[in-house]
Scaffold this motif. Structure first.
Motif: not given
Length: 120
Positions: A8-12, A16-20, A22-26, A69-78
């Motif tokens: 899904d474009k929005s989820l992806k 990508n934002i989380i990766n860049k 908080f994970f520094y692209g790892e 949105r909070s549940i969506k992003l918290s779940s994705l971060l998890h």
């Protein structure tokens, strides 16, 4: 049911934002991040091995249980922590270590991903 499906474009985009940020692209970029089909995911979200070798993982979010949105992003971060541990640690010490790193990196601060939204 789909094989791995398409992201899904929005989820992806959030992956990508989380990766860049908080994970520094790892984290791998070839992860499918999508909404689960009806009956495909009983929990809020999950990270699974792919059916197709060209993907690293498949992250599924359950549309019926992800209601804000909070549940969506918290779940994705998890779920990104499961990617970071390569599915080798089911909420054990490695998972806890990554969670602590993300806390230090500001992932759970108000507005870290969306203005005015606090993740938990």
């Amino acid at each position: 049911m789909q094989q791995d499906g398409k992201s899904d474009k929005s989820l992806k985009r959030y992956y990508n934002i989380i990766n860049k940020k908080f994970f520094y692209g790892e984290l791998p970029t070839n992860v499918i991040v999508r909404w689960a089909e009806l009956g495909e995911e009983k929990d809020i979200a999950s990270t699974n091995p792919p059916k197709n070798a060209c993907h690293s993982y498949v992250i599924l979010l359950n549309h019926d249980k992800v209601t804000t949105r909070s549940i969506k992003l918290s779940s994705l971060l998890h779920e990104t922590i499961h990617v970071a541990t390569q599915l080798n640690d089911n909420h054990g010490s490695a998972f806890s270590e990554w969670h602590a790193k993300l806390m230090e990196r500001g992932a759970f601060k108000k507005g870290a991903l969306i203005r005015g939204i606090t993740l938990f």
